[in-house]
Design an enzyme around this catalytic site. Structure first.
Site, short mmCIF file in Angstrom:
data_model
loop_
_atom_site.label_atom_id
_atom_site.label_comp_id
_atom_site.label_asym_id
_atom_site.label_seq_id
_atom_site.Cartn_x
_atom_site.Cartn_y
_atom_site.Cartn_z
N ASP A 1 -0.75 6.38 -0.28
CA ASP A 1 -0.39 5.34 -0.98
C ASP A 1 -1.67 4.79 -1.68
OD1 ASP A 1 -0.46 4.11 1.85
OD2 ASP A 1 -1.26 2.76 0.52
N ASP B 1 -1.99 1.80 -2.00
CA ASP B 1 -1.83 0.22 -1.52
C ASP B 1 -1.07 -0.51 -2.36
OD1 ASP B 1 -2.91 -1.36 0.35
OD2 ASP B 1 -4.25 -2.40 -0.74
#
Ligand code: ADE
Length: 277
Positions: free
Chosen positions: A214, A216
């Protein structure tokens, strides 16, 4: 050439890796308590390996509550000379893309609730006070092999990276995420510290395969990190991690490690102050 044995700590998404065929479960205890789960001992490509699920096989142990000391001690007691771990991580840089593998070379410690030494002065713990140098926490030699093999396998990877380690279990705020970028962080996870620190104290050659899952939460044009996104990306790229692990193990075993291991163990001794010295 001395015998090597490789400990493998499987992180989120790789808690029950089937890479070790016909492994035998071994329940162990340590002066620091119980590891996250039973060890699984066996061989990969003829190389002795010991598997351990960092969060337990059923993923029941959260990052703060992992008994990092028991995990590393158990692998050391089992005779491991090396530890190669897997972990999911967030990305703090556009060029570290979801699905990419990263072999971190540095960390920034933002944990607050963890014991990070075996040398705690308690009965049953090793004697003395250990001040381990931490300028190069990850084994450069294992990282080099990881980079070479990832290149040969054509797996998208980054051969270095600074891992910001947060306490969790929550993810970061946007302000924190942007601050970590300014600090020079490339990736972010919740488990690298104190695992890598303790591996250094134990004289083990330690390296990590971190999979970016991801961005974040610093990107305005992307959904912020969630458990769902982490698991989905990990699942769809986990074969790359397994492929890399399987290929890297015989390559580690083919290298001469005696001097490196001796230096690591000497570093622990020379940086441990004994009473009266
Ligand atoms: N593990 C996977 N993604 C993460 C993130 N964004 N922050 C902390 N740990 C993570």
């Amino acid at each position: 050439m001395g015998k090597i044995k490789i400990g493998i700590i499987g992180g989120t998404g790789l808690s029950d890796p089937d890479i070790l065929k016909e492994g035998k479960e071994k329940q162990v205890s340590t002066p620091f308590g119980e590891p996250s789960d039973a060890l699984v001992v066996g061989k990969i490509s003829g190389v002795e390996c010991v598997l351990l699920a960092r969060h337990g096989k059923k993923h029941t142990v959260m990052p703060t509550n992992i008994n990092y000391r028991a995990n590393i001690w158990a692998l050391k007691e089992e005779g491991c000379t090396h530890v190669v771990v897997t972990t999911a991580c967030g990305s703090l840089r556009e060029e570290y893309k979801p699905g990419d593998l990263v072999f971190p070379d540095q960390f920034i410690d933002r944990t607050t609730k963890r014991v990070s030494t075996f040398y705690d002065g308690k009965e049953g713990s090793p004697a003395g006070i250990c001040h381990m140098p931490m300028h190069e926490p990850y084994c450069r030699h294992v990282r080099e092999i990881l980079g070479e093999v990832a290149k040969e396998l054509n797996v998208s990877h980054h051969s270095s990276g600074t891992n910001v380690v947060v306490e969790g279990p929550r993810f970061s705020s946007k302000a924190e995420s942007k601050m970590f970028q300014m600090w020079g962080g490339d990736i972010i996870n919740m488990t690298a510290v104190p695992e890598v620190v303790l591996a250094n104290e134990a004289g083990l050659c330690y390296a990590a395969i971190a999979m970016v899952t991801d961005y974040d939460c610093w990107r305005d044009d992307h959904e912020p990190v969630s458990v769902e996104s982490v698991m989905a990306i990990f699942k769809s790229n986990v074969e790359n991690v397994k492929k890399l692990l399987l290929a890297v193990i015989p390559r580690i075993a083919a290298k001469e490690w005696d001097d490196i291991i001796e230096q690591r163990q000497a570093a622990t001794t020379s940086n441990t102050m004994q009473h009266g010295t």
